[in-house]
Design an enzyme around this catalytic site. Structure first.
Site, PDB file in Angstrom:
ATOM      1  N   TYR A   1       0.804  -1.220   0.000  1.00  0.00           N
ATOM      2  CA  TYR A   1       0.000   0.000   0.000  1.00  0.00           C
ATOM      3  C   TYR A   1       0.839   1.273   0.000  1.00  0.00           C
ATOM      4  CZ  TYR A   1      -3.822  -3.106   1.350  1.00  0.00           C
ATOM      5  OH  TYR A   1      -4.745  -4.102   1.386  1.00  0.00           O
TER       6      TYR A   1
ATOM      7  N   HIS B   1      -4.389   6.125  -1.723  1.00  0.00           N
ATOM      8  CA  HIS B   1      -5.112   6.057  -0.453  1.00  0.00           C
ATOM      9  C   HIS B   1      -4.184   6.335   0.733  1.00  0.00           C
ATOM     10  CE1 HIS B   1      -9.075   5.341   0.958  1.00  0.00           C
ATOM     11  NE2 HIS B   1      -8.948   4.100   1.376  1.00  0.00           N
TER      12      HIS B   1
ATOM     13  N   ASN C   1     -10.099   1.490   7.340  1.00  0.00           N
ATOM     14  CA  ASN C   1     -11.509   1.446   7.716  1.00  0.00           C
ATOM     15  C   ASN C   1     -11.753   1.385   9.224  1.00  0.00           C
ATOM     16  OD1 ASN C   1     -11.737   1.409   4.980  1.00  0.00           O
ATOM     17  ND2 ASN C   1     -12.632  -0.619   4.838  1.00  0.00           N
TER      18      ASN C   1
ATOM     19  N   ASP D   1      -7.025  11.264   1.737  1.00  0.00           N
ATOM     20  CA  ASP D   1      -7.176  11.440   0.299  1.00  0.00           C
ATOM     21  C   ASP D   1      -8.617  11.849  -0.006  1.00  0.00           C
ATOM     22  OD1 ASP D   1      -7.716   8.653   1.213  1.00  0.00           O
ATOM     23  OD2 ASP D   1      -8.357   8.342  -0.848  1.00  0.00           O
TER      24      ASP D   1
ATOM     25  N   ASN E   1     -14.256   5.645   4.039  1.00  0.00           N
ATOM     26  CA  ASN E   1     -14.452   4.737   5.170  1.00  0.00           C
ATOM     27  C   ASN E   1     -13.601   5.075   6.389  1.00  0.00           C
ATOM     28  OD1 ASN E   1     -16.462   3.246   3.915  1.00  0.00           O
ATOM     29  ND2 ASN E   1     -14.984   1.937   2.892  1.00  0.00           N
TER      30      ASN E   1
END
Length: 188
Positions: free
Chosen positions: A16, A21, A67, A92, A113
């Site tokens: 990631y 994100h 989340n 973001d 989220n």
């Protein structure tokens, strides 16, 4: 002494690291590199502390995954005794053009989220959020792939200047206050 909790949202793990994100993590990492301090793993996230003109900035990169960010945010707000008005969440935003920045003192989660979970755990929509535009140049139904996708070449070229501007915004938030910072940075 005034204390601030600056939270960069993102997901942990190498896969990631360079995704859109994870801009919250990227902004905090850029700040740390620029000011020469390091994060260390603690409960619910990677933490760092930085002093700026008599103020203490507590940086948090939650390890709870995007989340579930609210758990880490509420834990560290309480532990560090930081008032809600001194919380800044960096995230973001698909609704803003790439690289544009917007500071807000309240608002909806905008379908994000991470913000949704923070809002639920804080039980309010009134907290400062710094939205970093990632644009919405994706095909219908491809939103998840887009936000979890890596920056393209053009974005990578422009990112350092935008990260620099993001650090300036954080310093202004801490030193000049949220209203002055919104006037100086929103839309820039």
């Amino acid at each position: 002494m005034k204390k601030f909790l600056i939270v960069g949202l993102g997901n942990i793990g190498d896969k990631y690291e360079e995704t859109r994100h994870n801009i919250g993590f990227k902004v905090l990492d850029f700040f740390a590199k620029q000011e020469d301090f390091a994060f260390e793993t603690q409960k619910l996230g990677d933490m760092a502390t930085y002093k700026l003109k008599g103020r203490t900035l507590v940086f948090l990169k939650p390890s709870t995954f995007m989340n579930l960010s609210g758990k880490a945010v509420t834990y560290w707000l309480t532990k560090e005794k930081v008032p809600h008005e001194n919380l800044l969440v960096i995230t973001d935003d698909l609704n803003l053009p790439f690289g544009s920045i917007r500071l807000k003192t309240k608002g909806s989660d905008g379908g994000h989220n991470g913000l949704k979970d923070i809002q639920a755990k804080l039980n309010t929509t009134k907290y400062n959020r710094f939205r970093f535009g990632i644009s919405d140049t994706f095909s219908k139904g491809r939103q998840v792939d887009y936000v979890l996708g890596e920056w393209n070449t053009e974005e990578m070229e422009k990112l350092p200047e935008r990260l620099e501007k993001s650090v300036e915004l954080i310093k202004s938030f801490v030193l000049a206050g949220v209203n002055n910072t919104m006037n100086s940075f929103n839309g820039k």
